[in-house]
Motif scaffolding. Sequence first.
Motif, mmCIF file in Angstrom:
data_model
loop_
_atom_site.group_PDB
_atom_site.id
_atom_site.type_symbol
_atom_site.label_atom_id
_atom_site.label_comp_id
_atom_site.label_asym_id
_atom_site.label_seq_id
_atom_site.Cartn_x
_atom_site.Cartn_y
_atom_site.Cartn_z
ATOM 1 N N MET A 1 0.825 -1.209 0.000
ATOM 2 C CA MET A 1 0.000 0.000 0.000
ATOM 3 C C MET A 1 0.860 1.261 0.000
ATOM 4 O O MET A 1 0.563 2.230 -0.697
ATOM 5 C CB MET A 1 -0.944 -0.009 1.201
ATOM 6 C CG MET A 1 -2.043 -1.059 1.125
ATOM 7 S SD MET A 1 -3.027 -1.166 2.632
ATOM 8 C CE MET A 1 -3.852 0.436 2.592
ATOM 9 N N GLU B 1 2.293 1.504 -3.585
ATOM 10 C CA GLU B 1 1.295 1.769 -4.619
ATOM 11 C C GLU B 1 0.654 3.146 -4.481
ATOM 12 O O GLU B 1 0.399 3.821 -5.472
ATOM 13 C CB GLU B 1 0.195 0.700 -4.571
ATOM 14 C CG GLU B 1 0.582 -0.623 -5.200
ATOM 15 C CD GLU B 1 0.767 -0.522 -6.705
ATOM 16 O OE1 GLU B 1 -0.100 0.064 -7.375
ATOM 17 O OE2 GLU B 1 1.789 -1.023 -7.194
ATOM 18 N N PHE B 2 0.387 3.538 -3.257
ATOM 19 C CA PHE B 2 -0.368 4.771 -3.026
ATOM 20 C C PHE B 2 0.472 5.876 -2.418
ATOM 21 O O PHE B 2 -0.041 6.920 -2.018
ATOM 22 C CB PHE B 2 -1.580 4.474 -2.127
ATOM 23 C CG PHE B 2 -2.475 3.402 -2.684
ATOM 24 C CD1 PHE B 2 -3.229 3.621 -3.833
ATOM 25 C CD2 PHE B 2 -2.546 2.158 -2.082
ATOM 26 C CE1 PHE B 2 -4.039 2.624 -4.359
ATOM 27 C CE2 PHE B 2 -3.362 1.159 -2.602
ATOM 28 C CZ PHE B 2 -4.117 1.402 -3.743
#
Length: 204
Positions: A187, A190-191
Amino acid sequence: RIFMPAPERTSDSSVTFVYVGSLIERKGIDLLFAAAAQLRSQCTQPFRLRLIGSGEDIEIRAHAASLGLEAVVEFTGRLQGSTLLDGIRSADVFVLPTRQDTYGAVVHEAACLGLPLLVSQHAGAAEALVIEGVTGYTINPSDAPSFADRMHQLMDPDLRIHLAASARTRGEELSAHRRATALWTWMQNEFLIPNKSYPSPALA
């Protein structure tokens, strides 16, 4: 640490195959009975089917009786909490003969409880948790002879010991306390979540 294997197995020569879930047609209980009837015709070693759950009980019991399996099938009804866990961990093999399941979380629970897995090809958990000949076997539940053959194989105590240890390891590898850190790292990447802004799930 709730899902822990039994400290030791009993020396009883009878092998218990445990199923957990609704007693309904979709779950393939009739397919399990067909395989069990086949197994009885080719094997003298005693075995039991422990069905944990509720549903179409009258129909299921009648079907077991029609195949002469009354003495083989144990109906516990719906269990919860420690009673449910004990009902699983005290068995020898976990079986899910379902005609359809997206995953089947109880398969993961059974693996963590240290049971060899005998799981329908129609359950998503088979792909995630069953490593053929290592943690258990994937079955076509509609093929009674091959289903029965796998059950017969799993009546070998040495094989069960090997598969049980590997199933436990696989269940642990995919459990939340192991996978949460990897998911959090993904996470963040990716973010672009700043690490300093949120506590690590492993420490939460």
